[in-house]
Write an enzyme that holds these catalytic residues in place. Sequence first.
Site, mmCIF file in Angstrom:
data_model
loop_
_atom_site.group_PDB
_atom_site.id
_atom_site.type_symbol
_atom_site.label_atom_id
_atom_site.label_comp_id
_atom_site.label_asym_id
_atom_site.label_seq_id
_atom_site.Cartn_x
_atom_site.Cartn_y
_atom_site.Cartn_z
ATOM 1 C CB CYS A 154 -56.407 78.771 6.101
ATOM 2 S SG CYS A 154 -56.276 79.836 4.660
ATOM 3 C CG HIS A 209 -57.194 74.551 1.977
ATOM 4 N ND1 HIS A 209 -57.642 74.609 3.278
ATOM 5 C CD2 HIS A 209 -56.545 75.732 1.753
ATOM 6 C CE1 HIS A 209 -57.291 75.778 3.806
ATOM 7 N NE2 HIS A 209 -56.617 76.470 2.912
ATOM 8 C CD GLU A 210 -53.689 76.001 -0.902
ATOM 9 O OE1 GLU A 210 -53.803 77.203 -1.207
ATOM 10 O OE2 GLU A 210 -53.486 75.621 0.267
ATOM 11 C CG HIS A 260 -57.309 79.944 -0.699
ATOM 12 N ND1 HIS A 260 -57.751 80.866 0.219
ATOM 13 C CD2 HIS A 260 -56.594 79.040 0.009
ATOM 14 C CE1 HIS A 260 -57.314 80.533 1.430
ATOM 15 N NE2 HIS A 260 -56.624 79.423 1.337
HETATM 16 NI NI NI Z 1 -55.799 78.403 2.955
#
Ligand code: NI
Length: 190
Positions: A96, A138-139, A142
Site C-alpha cells: 500500500c 483493496h482500494e 480505503h
Molecule cells: Ni492502499
Amino acid sequence: MILPIVAYGDPVLKKKANPISKDYQLLKDLIDDMRETMKRASGVGLAAPQIGLSFNLFITDGSAFDDLEAKNFKEVFINANIINREGDMVGYNEGCLSIPDIREEVKRPDKITIQYYDENFNFHEKEYTGIVARIIQHEYDHIQGILIVDYLSPLKKRILKKRLLDISKGKVDVDYKMRFPGQKVKSKYI
Ligand code: NI
C-alpha cells in the site's frame, strides 16, 4: 499536479469516506491529479483518502501485472458500493502506498459485484474476478477506512508495531512525495 500521499497514522485513512456530488466542480482536475500521483508512485491504485480527501473515489491501473485483464484495468470508481462478494478466499501479498515497504498477505473473496459511477457520472454494475477484484477490494477498503494491516493477526501486528510507528513519524525511505501525520497541507479540493 502530483499530490503528497498520506502516510499510515493519519486519521483520514481510518474514516469512512463521503459520497461525491455530481455537481462537484473540481472532479476532473482531482482525477487528473490522482492519476499523475499514482503513476509517479508506481501505484496499482489510489484512493482519495490517500491524498487526504475523505471522498468515495478511487482509481486503478493494473498495467504492472502480466495478467491480461489486469493490464488494461485503468478505471475510475466514484461512489462505489460492493454489493456482493463470493468465491474462494484467496491470499496475496499486498502493499500500500500509504504503508511503504510493508507487504502482507491478505485473503479476499475471488469474485465481487460492484456498483459505481465512472468519471462522467455514468452508473455501472459489474462483476470482477481475480487480480482485478483484488485491486478493487483493496482500494474500496480505503474508502471504508480499512488498511491491509487491519487484517493482520494480533501477533503480526505487534511485530510490525515499531515499523508502523516509524512510518507515521516519517522515518521512511520512499521515492515519492508523502505527507505525515501532523503535517499541515493546503488543498484546493477541500
Ligand atoms: Ni492502499
